[in-house]
Enzyme design. Structure first.
Site, PDB file in Angstrom:
ATOM      1  N   LYS A   1      -2.073  16.578  -7.853  1.00 49.76           N
ATOM      2  CA  LYS A   1      -1.511  16.469  -9.206  1.00 49.76           C
ATOM      3  C   LYS A   1      -0.781  17.769  -9.588  1.00 49.76           C
ATOM      4  CE  LYS A   1      -2.684  12.263 -10.232  1.00 49.76           C
ATOM      5  NZ  LYS A   1      -1.667  11.225 -10.469  1.00 49.76           N
TER       6      LYS A   1
ATOM      7  N   ASN B   1       3.313   6.409 -11.301  1.00 46.32           N
ATOM      8  CA  ASN B   1       1.994   6.345 -11.943  1.00 46.32           C
ATOM      9  C   ASN B   1       0.847   6.094 -10.963  1.00 46.32           C
ATOM     10  OD1 ASN B   1       0.070   5.642 -14.314  1.00 46.32           O
ATOM     11  ND2 ASN B   1       0.106   3.767 -13.086  1.00 46.32           N
TER      12      ASN B   1
ATOM     13  N   ASP C   1       0.850  -1.188   0.000  1.00 44.36           N
ATOM     14  CA  ASP C   1       0.000   0.000   0.000  1.00 44.36           C
ATOM     15  C   ASP C   1       0.890   1.244   0.000  1.00 44.36           C
ATOM     16  OD1 ASP C   1      -1.783   2.022   0.388  1.00 44.36           O
ATOM     17  OD2 ASP C   1      -2.834   1.073   2.077  1.00 44.36           O
TER      18      ASP C   1
ATOM     19  N   TYR D   1      -7.513  15.842  -5.375  1.00 44.88           N
ATOM     20  CA  TYR D   1      -6.855  15.226  -6.539  1.00 44.88           C
ATOM     21  C   TYR D   1      -6.122  16.309  -7.337  1.00 44.88           C
ATOM     22  CZ  TYR D   1      -6.435  12.394 -10.828  1.00 44.88           C
ATOM     23  OH  TYR D   1      -5.974  11.702 -11.928  1.00 44.88           O
TER      24      TYR D   1
HETATM   25  P1  NAD Z   1      -6.320   2.625 -12.103  1.00 49.15           P
HETATM   26  O1  NAD Z   1      -7.210   2.879 -10.947  1.00 49.15           O
HETATM   27  O2  NAD Z   1      -6.819   1.816 -13.240  1.00 49.15           O
HETATM   28  O3  NAD Z   1      -4.927   2.002 -11.610  1.00 49.15           O
HETATM   29  C1  NAD Z   1      -4.271   2.552 -10.506  1.00 49.15           C
HETATM   30  C2  NAD Z   1      -3.063   1.735 -10.135  1.00 49.15           C
HETATM   31  O4  NAD Z   1      -2.545   2.289  -8.923  1.00 49.15           O
HETATM   32  C3  NAD Z   1      -3.370   0.271  -9.854  1.00 49.15           C
HETATM   33  O5  NAD Z   1      -2.255  -0.533 -10.214  1.00 49.15           O
HETATM   34  C4  NAD Z   1      -3.547   0.251  -8.336  1.00 49.15           C
HETATM   35  O6  NAD Z   1      -3.244  -1.001  -7.752  1.00 49.15           O
HETATM   36  C5  NAD Z   1      -2.521   1.289  -7.921  1.00 49.15           C
HETATM   37  N1  NAD Z   1      -2.897   1.834  -6.632  1.00 49.15           N
HETATM   38  C6  NAD Z   1      -4.032   2.509  -6.327  1.00 49.15           C
HETATM   39  N2  NAD Z   1      -4.061   2.778  -5.009  1.00 49.15           N
HETATM   40  C7  NAD Z   1      -2.913   2.276  -4.497  1.00 49.15           C
HETATM   41  C8  NAD Z   1      -2.355   2.211  -3.182  1.00 49.15           C
HETATM   42  N3  NAD Z   1      -2.987   2.736  -2.124  1.00 49.15           N
HETATM   43  N4  NAD Z   1      -1.164   1.596  -3.014  1.00 49.15           N
HETATM   44  C9  NAD Z   1      -0.510   1.058  -4.050  1.00 49.15           C
HETATM   45  N5  NAD Z   1      -0.970   1.069  -5.308  1.00 49.15           N
HETATM   46  C10 NAD Z   1      -2.167   1.661  -5.508  1.00 49.15           C
HETATM   47  O7  NAD Z   1      -5.875   4.074 -12.592  1.00 49.15           O
HETATM   48  P2  NAD Z   1      -5.337   4.649 -13.996  1.00 49.15           P
HETATM   49  O8  NAD Z   1      -6.459   5.303 -14.678  1.00 49.15           O
HETATM   50  O9  NAD Z   1      -4.526   3.624 -14.696  1.00 49.15           O
HETATM   51  O10 NAD Z   1      -4.417   5.823 -13.429  1.00 49.15           O
HETATM   52  C11 NAD Z   1      -3.005   5.796 -13.439  1.00 49.15           C
HETATM   53  C12 NAD Z   1      -2.520   7.219 -13.188  1.00 49.15           C
HETATM   54  O11 NAD Z   1      -3.018   8.075 -14.222  1.00 49.15           O
HETATM   55  C13 NAD Z   1      -2.995   7.809 -11.863  1.00 49.15           C
HETATM   56  O12 NAD Z   1      -1.961   8.552 -11.270  1.00 49.15           O
HETATM   57  C14 NAD Z   1      -4.120   8.731 -12.283  1.00 49.15           C
HETATM   58  O13 NAD Z   1      -4.309   9.792 -11.392  1.00 49.15           O
HETATM   59  C15 NAD Z   1      -3.628   9.201 -13.641  1.00 49.15           C
HETATM   60  N6  NAD Z   1      -4.710   9.698 -14.487  1.00 49.15           N
HETATM   61  C16 NAD Z   1      -5.728   8.890 -14.887  1.00 49.15           C
HETATM   62  C17 NAD Z   1      -6.752   9.418 -15.664  1.00 49.15           C
HETATM   63  C18 NAD Z   1      -7.931   8.614 -16.136  1.00 49.15           C
HETATM   64  O14 NAD Z   1      -8.859   9.206 -16.730  1.00 49.15           O
HETATM   65  N7  NAD Z   1      -7.962   7.307 -15.932  1.00 49.15           N
HETATM   66  C19 NAD Z   1      -6.711  10.774 -16.043  1.00 49.15           C
HETATM   67  C20 NAD Z   1      -5.652  11.555 -15.617  1.00 49.15           C
HETATM   68  C21 NAD Z   1      -4.650  11.006 -14.843  1.00 49.15           C
END
Ligand code: NAD
Length: 241
Positions: A148, A79, A55, A144
């Protein structure tokens, strides 16, 4: 030539997994997430070099991750992130802390602990995954957006600090990407996918592979003079409506 080691946090699914798959053949890829079994299966399936389940929203998460992996990293992709959609007065204190630690403090700590090796090697690549919400602000996503936005400041400061060490530091700010992050209960209650699409100038989601391709470019030699940049990959979202 030896393959370089790359650490990608939050790579058990979504954008992180796509980045990991993209690099699997040319790098020793280390993945992270929270479920040991899934990470183990992904390593076997895609030939990743290793994993650690923990975590990262705990303040000692970064330290314990690096201790468990026990490797030096040439490339770090921060990420992992969490998104809460809620009015500020309804945000729970534990979710505020979780967001700050996972989205801001853990990237900071991972960089702090991996940079000494990069400096010694006189080569390194750091990519932070931010969000358009940190560039523009997003109503009901205050913590958030705050976390960011903090990554943009971190990216620019470190790019300056590490400029002479041949270490580049950049941030990619995705717009809406169709992953589990946006299939978030709070968000779902408020918007359908079609309503989200309506707000995007190109009327399409960004795909995780488009983020992975940008990472590939930033890591390549072609991008060695690109540092401290905040790169929006958002299908036009940062331009307004
Ligand atoms: P997702 O929720 O599909 O995946 C998130 C990943 O982070 C997973 O592998 C999860 O296990 C890990 N994670 C989450 N909480 C955790 C914790 N407490 N400890 C350890 N690991 C943890 O998200 P995504 O859409 O693939 O997002 C990836 C990145 O891109 C993030 O930083 C997110 O903010 C950013 N992002 C996503 C979007 C979108 O629209 N999906 C837009 C802008 C930015």
């Amino acid at each position: 030539m030896d393959k370089k080691n790359i650490l990608i946090t939050g790579s058990s699914r979504g954008i992180g997994l796509e980045i990991a798959k993209h690099f699997a053949s040319d790098f020793n890829v280390y993945i992270t997430g929270r479920g040991e079994k899934r990470l183990d299966e992904l390593c076997s399936k895609y030939g990743f070099a290793g994993y650690s389940a923990r975590d990262l929203s705990l303040t000692d998460g970064a330290e314990s991750l690096l201790f468990a992996l026990n490797k030096d990293f040439d490339i770090l992709i921060n990420n992992a992130g969490v998104y809460f959609y809620n009015a500020i007065e309804n945000m729970l204190p534990e979710d505020i802390v979780k967001s700050i630690v996972l989205n801001s403090l853990t990237p900071y700590e991972l960089i702090r602990r991996t940079v000494p090796y990069m400096k010694k090697q006189k080569w390194g690549r750091i990519i932070n995954i931010g969000s358009i919400s940190g560039v523009m602000g997003e109503a009901y996503a205050s913590v958030y957006s705050m976390t960011k936005a903090s990554l943009i400041g971190l990216t620019k400061s470190l790019a300056l600090e590490l400029a002479q060490d041949n270490i580049t530091v950049n941030i990619i700010n995705p717009g809406w990407v169709d992953t589990e992050l946006i299939n978030n209960e709070n968000l779902d209650e408020n918007f359908s996918k079609d309503e989200i699409l309506e707000t995007i100038p190109q009327k399409r989601f960004v795909s995780p592979s488009e983020i992975a391709s940008a990472c590939e470019f930033l890591i390549s030699d072609k991008a060695k003079t690109i540092t401290g940049q905040s790169i929006n990959i958002c299908a036009g979202l940062s331009l307004g409506f």
